[in-house]
Scaffold this active site. Structure first.
Site, PDB file in Angstrom:
ATOM      1  N   GLY A   1      14.094  -0.949   2.404  1.00  0.00           N
ATOM      2  CA  GLY A   1      13.592  -0.081   3.467  1.00  0.00           C
ATOM      3  C   GLY A   1      14.745   0.687   4.096  1.00  0.00           C
ATOM      4  O   GLY A   1      15.213   1.697   3.566  1.00  0.00           O
ATOM      5  N   GLY A   2      15.242   0.211   5.214  1.00  0.00           N
ATOM      6  CA  GLY A   2      16.273   0.899   6.001  1.00  0.00           C
ATOM      7  C   GLY A   2      17.436   1.430   5.168  1.00  0.00           C
ATOM      8  O   GLY A   2      17.835   2.599   5.308  1.00  0.00           O
TER       9      GLY A   2
ATOM     10  N   SER B   1      15.783  -6.496   4.704  1.00  0.00           N
ATOM     11  CA  SER B   1      17.182  -6.342   5.118  1.00  0.00           C
ATOM     12  C   SER B   1      18.167  -6.495   3.967  1.00  0.00           C
ATOM     13  O   SER B   1      19.259  -7.050   4.146  1.00  0.00           O
ATOM     14  CB  SER B   1      17.509  -7.303   6.266  1.00  0.00           C
ATOM     15  OG  SER B   1      16.677  -7.023   7.382  1.00  0.00           O
TER      16      SER B   1
ATOM     17  N   HIS C   1       1.963  -3.628   1.321  1.00  0.00           N
ATOM     18  CA  HIS C   1       3.134  -3.870   2.170  1.00  0.00           C
ATOM     19  C   HIS C   1       2.681  -4.592   3.443  1.00  0.00           C
ATOM     20  O   HIS C   1       1.587  -4.326   3.957  1.00  0.00           O
ATOM     21  CB  HIS C   1       3.815  -2.538   2.512  1.00  0.00           C
ATOM     22  CG  HIS C   1       5.150  -2.745   3.153  1.00  0.00           C
ATOM     23  ND1 HIS C   1       5.279  -3.070   4.472  1.00  0.00           N
ATOM     24  CD2 HIS C   1       6.399  -2.740   2.642  1.00  0.00           C
ATOM     25  CE1 HIS C   1       6.561  -3.239   4.758  1.00  0.00           C
ATOM     26  NE2 HIS C   1       7.260  -3.037   3.659  1.00  0.00           N
TER      27      HIS C   1
ATOM     28  N   GLU D   1       8.613 -10.071   0.115  1.00  0.00           N
ATOM     29  CA  GLU D   1       9.228  -9.579   1.343  1.00  0.00           C
ATOM     30  C   GLU D   1       8.829 -10.483   2.506  1.00  0.00           C
ATOM     31  O   GLU D   1       7.751 -10.301   3.096  1.00  0.00           O
ATOM     32  CB  GLU D   1       8.767  -8.151   1.640  1.00  0.00           C
ATOM     33  CG  GLU D   1       9.092  -7.162   0.533  1.00  0.00           C
ATOM     34  CD  GLU D   1       9.123  -5.730   1.048  1.00  0.00           C
ATOM     35  OE1 GLU D   1      10.165  -5.095   0.913  1.00  0.00           O
ATOM     36  OE2 GLU D   1       8.118  -5.279   1.612  1.00  0.00           O
TER      37      GLU D   1
ATOM     38  N   ASN E   1      11.819   2.238  -0.224  1.00  0.00           N
ATOM     39  CA  ASN E   1      10.612   2.493   0.556  1.00  0.00           C
ATOM     40  C   ASN E   1      11.037   3.221   1.831  1.00  0.00           C
ATOM     41  O   ASN E   1      11.554   2.600   2.754  1.00  0.00           O
ATOM     42  CB  ASN E   1       9.944   1.152   0.882  1.00  0.00           C
ATOM     43  CG  ASN E   1       8.749   1.295   1.804  1.00  0.00           C
ATOM     44  OD1 ASN E   1       8.276   2.399   2.053  1.00  0.00           O
ATOM     45  ND2 ASN E   1       8.266   0.172   2.315  1.00  0.00           N
ATOM     46  N   TRP E   2      10.837   4.529   1.826  1.00  0.00           N
ATOM     47  CA  TRP E   2      11.312   5.324   2.977  1.00  0.00           C
ATOM     48  C   TRP E   2      10.429   5.127   4.205  1.00  0.00           C
ATOM     49  O   TRP E   2      10.776   5.569   5.297  1.00  0.00           O
ATOM     50  CB  TRP E   2      11.346   6.815   2.607  1.00  0.00           C
ATOM     51  CG  TRP E   2      12.323   7.162   1.522  1.00  0.00           C
ATOM     52  CD1 TRP E   2      13.131   6.291   0.812  1.00  0.00           C
ATOM     53  CD2 TRP E   2      12.612   8.471   1.003  1.00  0.00           C
ATOM     54  NE1 TRP E   2      13.884   6.983  -0.105  1.00  0.00           N
ATOM     55  CE2 TRP E   2      13.587   8.331  -0.013  1.00  0.00           C
ATOM     56  CE3 TRP E   2      12.135   9.747   1.296  1.00  0.00           C
ATOM     57  CZ2 TRP E   2      14.093   9.414  -0.728  1.00  0.00           C
ATOM     58  CZ3 TRP E   2      12.635  10.837   0.584  1.00  0.00           C
ATOM     59  CH2 TRP E   2      13.613  10.671  -0.409  1.00  0.00           C
ATOM     60  N   LYS E   3       9.273   4.534   4.042  1.00  0.00           N
ATOM     61  CA  LYS E   3       8.321   4.340   5.147  1.00  0.00           C
ATOM     62  C   LYS E   3       8.033   5.685   5.836  1.00  0.00           C
ATOM     63  O   LYS E   3       7.997   6.706   5.160  1.00  0.00           O
ATOM     64  CB  LYS E   3       8.839   3.285   6.123  1.00  0.00           C
ATOM     65  CG  LYS E   3       9.206   1.979   5.391  1.00  0.00           C
ATOM     66  CD  LYS E   3       9.435   0.827   6.305  1.00  0.00           C
ATOM     67  CE  LYS E   3       9.797  -0.404   5.469  1.00  0.00           C
ATOM     68  NZ  LYS E   3       9.976  -1.604   6.270  1.00  0.00           N
TER      69      LYS E   3
ATOM     70  N   GLY F   1      13.393  -5.265   8.286  1.00  0.00           N
ATOM     71  CA  GLY F   1      13.898  -4.420   9.365  1.00  0.00           C
ATOM     72  C   GLY F   1      14.527  -5.193  10.515  1.00  0.00           C
ATOM     73  O   GLY F   1      14.771  -4.634  11.578  1.00  0.00           O
TER      74      GLY F   1
ATOM     75  N   GLU G   1       3.391  -4.183   6.418  1.00  0.00           N
ATOM     76  CA  GLU G   1       3.050  -3.281   7.520  1.00  0.00           C
ATOM     77  C   GLU G   1       1.629  -2.754   7.371  1.00  0.00           C
ATOM     78  O   GLU G   1       0.937  -2.530   8.359  1.00  0.00           O
ATOM     79  CB  GLU G   1       4.083  -2.136   7.595  1.00  0.00           C
ATOM     80  CG  GLU G   1       5.410  -2.650   8.128  1.00  0.00           C
ATOM     81  CD  GLU G   1       6.633  -1.919   7.620  1.00  0.00           C
ATOM     82  OE1 GLU G   1       6.508  -0.805   7.087  1.00  0.00           O
ATOM     83  OE2 GLU G   1       7.737  -2.490   7.762  1.00  0.00           O
TER      84      GLU G   1
HETATM   85  P1  PGA Z   1      14.020  -3.325   5.197  1.00  0.00           P
HETATM   86  O1  PGA Z   1      12.521  -3.095   4.674  1.00  0.00           O
HETATM   87  O2  PGA Z   1      14.920  -3.184   3.983  1.00  0.00           O
HETATM   88  O3  PGA Z   1      14.246  -2.227   6.203  1.00  0.00           O
HETATM   89  O4  PGA Z   1      14.095  -4.674   5.796  1.00  0.00           O
HETATM   90  C1  PGA Z   1      12.093  -3.571   3.436  1.00  0.00           C
HETATM   91  C2  PGA Z   1      10.650  -3.197   3.231  1.00  0.00           C
HETATM   92  O5  PGA Z   1       9.853  -3.350   4.175  1.00  0.00           O
HETATM   93  O6  PGA Z   1      10.243  -2.741   2.140  1.00  0.00           O
END
Ligand code: PGA
Length: 251
Positions: free
Chosen positions: A235-236, A214, A96, A168, A9-11, A174, A98
């Site tokens: 994500g990251g 993470s 998600h 998640e 997930n590149w966000k 993050g 977010e």
């Molecule tokens: P993260 O994000 O790996 O940066 O913690 C995961 C996500 O929100 O899909």
């Protein structure tokens, strides 16, 4: 055997050219990953067409990060399922944390989005997870169970074949603070049990449940060794091809 998947997930990161370069690097390394592990990348909307071109003929599938809750029309700023399909997507992430937190995405809206995505031929990666307050109050089991029921109990066993769930925990996203393998496993097992109650044990066994929060090459092995953890939503660490593929190699 249920599918193992590692999805990135590149966000809201990378320009189009950076995203194309990242996709190229992922495709180059994808051959190292075992046949039984599916790879998916989810770039921002503006990158989809260009990234689709890079992924063509590779084992890496394309996902959106969200889709509209309407088919088409006067919904300024939204992107419909048909458009995502046409751009080359075979998946969309939905729900998600977010989106739930910053954009008011409710379970009701998610039911609509999941319905449209499935009708339009997209697979769905549905995210669930408790926040820190809920975990500290000991409500994590209830919260996740409720999220799963509120959305997925509106669908059929047939629909479930095209739905992947991502657990998640919001406090792990993050933050560098990963859930321990045991903490993740007990929620994954709960999600599977919740699915079994509605759809039967066999369907629940077949459903892919990813962990996100993470996740990185150094902790993926321990997480993926758990019996109910079938991969990750990253994500990251998905913004570096080496780390993303490193996570997939943890299987
Ligand atoms: P993260 O994000 O790996 O940066 O913690 C995961 C996500 O929100 O899909």
């Amino acid at each position: 055997m249920r599918k193992k998947i590692v999805a990135g997930n590149w966000k809201m990161n990378t320009t189009v050219s950076e995203g194309v370069a990242l996709a190229k690097a992922v495709v180059e390394k994808a051959g190292e990953v075992g046949k039984g592990v599916g790879l998916i990348v989810a770039p921002p909307f503006t990158h989809l067409v260009s990234v689709a071109e890079v992924l063509k003929g590779s084992k890496v599938a394309l996902s959106a990060q969200n889709c509209a809750d309407h088919v088409k029309g006067a919904y300024t700023g939204e992107v419909a399922v048909d458009m995502l399909k046409d751009a080359g997507c075979s998946w969309t992430i939905l729900g998600h944390s977010e989106r739930r937190q910053y954009y008011g995405e409710t379970d009701e809206k998610l039911v609509e989005k999941v319905k449209l995505a499935l009708e339009g031929g997209l697979g769905v990666i549905l995210c669930v997870g408790e926040n820190l307050d809920e975990r500290e109050a000991g409500r994590h089991f209830d919260v996740v169970k409720q999220q799963v029921k509120a959305v997925l109990y509106n669908f059929s066993a047939e629909d479930m074949k095209n739905i992947v769930i991502a657990y998640e925990p919001v406090w792990a996203i993050g933050t560098g603070k990963t859930a321990t393998a045991a903490q993740a496993e007990e929620i994954h097992a709960l999600i599977r049990k919740t699915l079994a109650e509605k759809f039967g044990a066999e369907l629940a066994e077949e459903t892919t449940i990813l962990y996100g929060g993470s996740c990185k090459p150094s902790n993926a092995k321990e997480l993926f060794a758990e019996k109910d953890i079938d991969g990750g939503l990253i994500g990251g660490a998905s913004l570096k091809a080496e780390d993303f593929i490193g996570i997939a190699l943890a299987f």
